[in-house]
Enzyme design. Structure first.
Site, PDB file in Angstrom:
ATOM      1  N   ALA A  19     -56.899  10.539 -18.976  1.00 39.07           N
ATOM      2  CA  ALA A  19     -58.307  10.441 -18.590  1.00 39.07           C
ATOM      3  C   ALA A  19     -58.645   9.068 -17.996  1.00 39.07           C
ATOM      4  CB  ALA A  19     -59.202  10.729 -19.795  1.00 39.07           C
ATOM      5  N   PHE A  20     -57.951   8.032 -18.454  1.00 40.43           N
ATOM      6  CA  PHE A  20     -58.230   6.679 -17.967  1.00 40.43           C
ATOM      7  C   PHE A  20     -58.027   6.569 -16.452  1.00 40.43           C
ATOM      8  CE2 PHE A  20     -57.534   2.008 -17.845  1.00 40.43           C
ATOM      9  CZ  PHE A  20     -58.657   1.621 -18.541  1.00 40.43           C
ATOM     10  N   GLU A  21     -57.170   7.419 -15.903  1.00 44.40           N
ATOM     11  CA  GLU A  21     -56.882   7.396 -14.462  1.00 44.40           C
ATOM     12  C   GLU A  21     -57.861   8.234 -13.635  1.00 44.40           C
ATOM     13  OE1 GLU A  21     -53.603   5.928 -16.676  1.00 44.40           O
ATOM     14  OE2 GLU A  21     -54.437   7.943 -16.825  1.00 44.40           O
ATOM     15  N   LEU A  43     -60.108  15.230 -21.530  1.00 47.67           N
ATOM     16  CA  LEU A  43     -60.347  15.198 -22.974  1.00 47.67           C
ATOM     17  C   LEU A  43     -59.853  13.849 -23.484  1.00 47.67           C
ATOM     18  CD1 LEU A  43     -61.097  16.681 -25.648  1.00 47.67           C
ATOM     19  CD2 LEU A  43     -58.709  17.422 -25.741  1.00 47.67           C
ATOM     20  N   ARG A  51     -58.746   1.952 -28.243  1.00 49.17           N
ATOM     21  CA  ARG A  51     -59.995   2.306 -28.914  1.00 49.17           C
ATOM     22  C   ARG A  51     -60.662   3.429 -28.153  1.00 49.17           C
ATOM     23  NH1 ARG A  51     -63.683  -1.538 -31.860  1.00 49.17           N
ATOM     24  NH2 ARG A  51     -64.846   0.284 -31.239  1.00 49.17           N
ATOM     25  N   SER A  76     -69.051  14.966 -14.168  1.00 47.20           N
ATOM     26  CA  SER A  76     -68.168  14.683 -15.294  1.00 47.20           C
ATOM     27  C   SER A  76     -68.124  15.867 -16.247  1.00 47.20           C
ATOM     28  CB  SER A  76     -68.658  13.450 -16.055  1.00 47.20           C
ATOM     29  OG  SER A  76     -67.911  13.301 -17.252  1.00 47.20           O
ATOM     30  N   HIS A  90     -59.701  23.476 -33.642  1.00 42.23           N
ATOM     31  CA  HIS A  90     -60.157  22.425 -32.730  1.00 42.23           C
ATOM     32  C   HIS A  90     -59.665  22.683 -31.309  1.00 42.23           C
ATOM     33  CE1 HIS A  90     -61.660  18.690 -35.115  1.00 42.23           C
ATOM     34  NE2 HIS A  90     -62.181  19.804 -35.577  1.00 42.23           N
TER      35      HIS A  90
END
Length: 121
Positions: A19-21, A43, A51, A76, A90
């Protein structure tokens, strides 16, 4: 997207390592001039490496920045649960939630961004 009668050839999908990318890839797509809208799906779980709050904030802020600097809408569909456990309940819950968020994002594409039969590019 299929509900808005877009064919598979009118929608491009991409995968990124995490997700950071997402913001960087959204920026590349926006700068390409090929797209009138971008939907980012991901996700972000609390996996203990980074963190959770930092990554969530960086991704959401980054997607917003792409939208504001490119004038290309970035929707988003990124989920950021604090407590995710890899058990069936979950996984099923978050898969169905991500699917619904993606559908909502696709259904909210403005008419000037994508028109059935004309594509999103």
């Amino acid at each position: 997207m299929l509900k808005k009668k877009f064919s598979d050839t009118e929608v491009d999908t991409f995968e990124v390592p995490g997700a950071f990318e997402l913001p960087f890839h959204a920026k590349i797509l926006a700068q390409s001039g090929k797209y009138r809208a971008i939907i980012a799906c991901g996700l972000i779980t609390n996996g203990g490496i980074y963190r959770h709050d930092f990554v969530s904030s960086a991704v959401i802020d980054g997607l917003m920045q792409v939208q504001l600097t490119s004038d290309i809408p970035v929707f988003s569909s990124v989920l950021t649960p604090h407590n995710f456990h890899e058990h069936e309940d979950h996984v099923d819950f978050f898969c169905s939630t991500l699917h619904r968020k993606g559908e909502r994002s696709g259904s909210r594409l403005p008419g000037n961004c994508c028109e059935p039969g004309k594509g999103c590019r």
